[in-house]
Design an enzyme around this catalytic site. Structure first.
Site, short mmCIF file in Angstrom:
data_model
loop_
_atom_site.label_atom_id
_atom_site.label_comp_id
_atom_site.label_asym_id
_atom_site.label_seq_id
_atom_site.Cartn_x
_atom_site.Cartn_y
_atom_site.Cartn_z
N CYS A 1 0.84 -1.21 0.00
CA CYS A 1 0.00 0.00 0.00
C CYS A 1 0.87 1.25 0.00
O CYS A 1 1.70 1.44 0.89
CB CYS A 1 -0.93 0.00 1.21
SG CYS A 1 -1.98 1.46 1.21
N ASN B 1 0.26 -8.75 -10.68
CA ASN B 1 -0.77 -7.73 -10.52
C ASN B 1 -0.35 -6.46 -11.26
O ASN B 1 0.79 -6.04 -11.16
CB ASN B 1 -0.97 -7.46 -9.02
CG ASN B 1 -1.92 -6.32 -8.73
OD1 ASN B 1 -1.67 -5.51 -7.85
ND2 ASN B 1 -3.02 -6.26 -9.45
N ASN C 1 -2.03 -3.85 -14.78
CA ASN C 1 -2.31 -3.83 -16.23
C ASN C 1 -3.28 -4.91 -16.70
O ASN C 1 -3.28 -5.26 -17.87
CB ASN C 1 -1.05 -4.03 -17.09
CG ASN C 1 0.00 -2.98 -16.85
OD1 ASN C 1 -0.25 -2.02 -16.15
ND2 ASN C 1 1.16 -3.18 -17.43
C1 LIG Z 1 -10.49 0.70 -4.52
C2 LIG Z 1 -9.16 0.03 -4.29
C3 LIG Z 1 -8.84 -0.45 -3.05
C4 LIG Z 1 -7.63 -1.12 -2.82
N1 LIG Z 1 -7.36 -1.65 -1.60
C5 LIG Z 1 -6.27 -2.45 -1.44
C6 LIG Z 1 -6.09 -3.22 -0.25
O1 LIG Z 1 -6.93 -3.21 0.65
N2 LIG Z 1 -4.97 -3.98 -0.16
C7 LIG Z 1 -4.03 -4.05 -1.16
O2 LIG Z 1 -3.05 -4.77 -1.03
N3 LIG Z 1 -4.21 -3.36 -2.30
C8 LIG Z 1 -5.31 -2.58 -2.47
N4 LIG Z 1 -5.51 -1.93 -3.65
C9 LIG Z 1 -4.53 -2.09 -4.72
C10 LIG Z 1 -4.93 -3.27 -5.60
O3 LIG Z 1 -5.05 -4.45 -4.87
C11 LIG Z 1 -3.95 -3.46 -6.75
O4 LIG Z 1 -2.72 -3.82 -6.23
C12 LIG Z 1 -3.76 -2.20 -7.59
O5 LIG Z 1 -4.98 -1.54 -7.82
C13 LIG Z 1 -3.13 -2.56 -8.93
O6 LIG Z 1 -3.92 -3.46 -9.63
P1 LIG Z 1 -4.78 -3.00 -10.92
O7 LIG Z 1 -3.81 -2.46 -11.90
O8 LIG Z 1 -5.45 -4.26 -11.38
O9 LIG Z 1 -5.75 -1.96 -10.45
C14 LIG Z 1 -6.70 -1.26 -3.88
C15 LIG Z 1 -7.03 -0.76 -5.14
C16 LIG Z 1 -8.24 -0.14 -5.36
C17 LIG Z 1 -8.56 0.37 -6.73
#
Ligand SMILES: Cc1cc2nc3c(=O)[nH]c(=O)nc-3n(C[C@H](O)[C@H](O)[C@H](O)COP(=O)(O)O)c2cc1C
Length: 487
Positions: A108, A208, A210
């Site tokens: 995070c 994870n 893209n």
């Molecule tokens: C609304 C939202 C909430 C998220 N909350 C978390 C979380 O609680 N824990 C975590 O490890 N990542 C969290 N993320 C990050 C995602 O798990 C992910 O790593 C990040 O969005 C990249 O993936 P993507 O390109 O598919 O969006 C969050 C992302 C979004 C959009």
């Protein structure tokens, strides 16, 4: 039975999960997980839970995990943020009977994680991370997994992953972005980093970043050699992503709302999901955005969905054959599809060495977050989603003249150049009027004198009642006690 580890854990407990829905605060709640599983997701995560609060607060445990127990919601990984080995283990011990593994969030990048000293802000504290994972691995009955972000240097990322593996991590999710790649600097994830980690470790790796279409899943697996792929934003925009379908937005919304009836959750989660799913359509039907922001019940949300469906279907009926979708979208706006953020200002370096870029980004990201009007926090992004014309630039905000007494904004039409509170005190004390603030003490006092005079005359004529009522009312108004009158 001995605890399953690594590939055995992935194959048996996680049933060879290939399509994974990411942990998402306020968004990977039970209802969303159930919808995701219906549409092809093999593995889901809880939203990130705070280990310390989880240990301390039994209501938090119930509301965020225990009350959501559902046999169909497996395999499930519960994710925690923590920065203390004992607290992490205590929280994990309290959660382990309700999930298949415990994930440590070390990815995070948000300001809140910086302040709370967790997530990606532990990325440089290898001894602490090593201890948390070792202790967790020794004392828990379920495996420990980690979700990480990459360093800009591939070598360092690989060393980091190997350290986590050595500590006892049984599965790694690698988000191929650095902790500086967020907000306007998000950009593309580096599958090259993910591939290097996958080659270097002997535990399952999930990729994870893209992932917006099923074709991305296949491409990512092919390019990196990972066992599975995790999606967050792409999946929020299209919960049928893992089926390789792009259904109409109202269809997915209808189904989600049906599931919410079975597995209730906060209205704010529901709204946030629909803002994401309807993202492109709400740009066309702005009024529905306001409706969605205003509704207070699920029935209200369903009504907005019916209206959205009606309007989109009318539009579909009038569509000219062969007409291209507007706004450069791959599909018409009423189809579930990803939202592609404008790229970061600096393009990725071509030769694969992203260190210079990341260094620039690093400095920029922190500056952006703390002062640059272009950086929007999550809350501001939510406000912007509801009202795209909202301007957060402080320099462009109208400047208010100050009250001469207290410094709060003064009333534009106040005759005393004061704010309402100070004006009311002054006007009352001096029995004066301020029409700008709607305060008419002088006028009312004069009227009361007239009424008193009339009352005296009435008494002399035998008419008592009317006069009393009027005088009492005026006294109350002068004291500011009669609601709605002294404005
Ligand atoms: C609304 C939202 C909430 C998220 N909350 C978390 C979380 O609680 N824990 C975590 O490890 N990542 C969290 N993320 C990050 C995602 O798990 C992910 O790593 C990040 O969005 C990249 O993936 P993507 O390109 O598919 O969006 C969050 C992302 C979004 C959009």
């Amino acid at each position: 039975m001995p605890k399953l580890q690594g590939f055995d854990f992935w194959r048996t407990t996680l049933k060879g999960a290939r399509y994974v829905v990411a942990p998402m605060v306020d968004q990977s709640e039970l209802a969303w997980r159930m919808l995701s599983r219906r549409h092809g997701a093999h593995l889901c995560y809880t939203p990130m839970l705070h280990a310390q609060v989880f240990v301390r607060d039994s209501n938090y445990r119930k509301e965020n995990l225990y009350n959501d127990v559902c046999p169909e919601d497996r395999p499930l990984i519960a994710q925690f943020c923590a920065n203390d080995p004992e607290v992490f283990v205590q929280a994990a011990l309290l959660a382990q009977d309700y999930c298949d593994a415990i994930d440590l969030n070390i990815g995070c990048p948000q300001m809140i994680a910086k302040r709370g000293h967790y997530g990606a802000f532990l990325q440089d504290e290898w001894d602490l991370l090593h201890k948390m994972i070792t202790v967790g691995n020794e004392r828990l009955s379920v495996p420990i997994t980690c979700k990480i972000r990459v360093f800009s240097e591939i070598d360092k990322t690989v060393k980091y992953a190997k350290m986590l593996e050595k500590a006892g991590c049984q599965m790694l999710t690698v988000h191929g972005r650095t902790k500086e790649q967020k907000g306007p600097l998000t950009g593309v994830a580096s599958w090259e980093h993910i591939k290097a980690v996958r080659k270097a470790v002997s535990i399952p790796v999930l990729a994870n970043g893209n992932i917006q279409y099923l074709s991305d899943v296949d491409r990512c697996i092919q390019e990196t050699g990972v066992l599975g792929v995790m999606s967050a934003e792409g999946h929020l925009h299209n919960p049928a992503l893992f089926e390789g379908r792009n259904p109409p937005v109202w269809e997915m919304a209808e189904e989600y709302l049906e599931i919410v009836r079975l597995y209730p959750c906060s209205l704010s989660y529901i709204r946030a999901h629909l803002f994401k799913m309807w993202h492109h359509t709400l740009h066309v039907y702005q009024g529905l955005r306001d409706e969605l922001a205003k509704v207070k019940t699920i029935a209200g949300v369903e009504e907005v969905n019916r209206e959205l469906k009606k309007r989109c279907q009318e539009e579909m009926a009038n569509q000219v054959e062969g007409e291209k979708p507007k706004g450069g979208l791959p599909f018409p706006h009423w189809i579930c599809q990803p939202y592609v953020r404008p790229g970061p200002k600096k393009l990725p370096v071509e030769n694969g060495d992203r260190s210079t870029e990341a260094k620039t980004c690093s400095k920029r990201a922190l500056e952006d977050e703390e002062g640059n009007p272009e950086f929007l926090s999550k809350n501001k992004l939510k406000k912007k989603a509801r009202n795209p014309h909202k301007n957060f630039d402080l320099a462009q905000k109208p400047k208010y003249a100050k009250c001469e007494q207290c410094g709060n904004p003064k009333g534009n039409k106040c005759v005393f150049s004061l704010c309402r509170g100070c004006c009311k005190k002054k006007a009352f004390k001096e029995t004066a009027d301020c029409p700008g603030h709607g305060l008419l003490f002088k006028t009312k006092f004069e009227k009361s004198l007239k009424w008193k005079h009339a009352e005296n005359e009435g008494m002399m004529n035998g008419d008592k009642a009317g006069g009393h009522i009027q005088t009492d009312s005026i006294t109350a108004q002068l004291n500011g006690t009669e609601s709605g009158n002294v404005v």
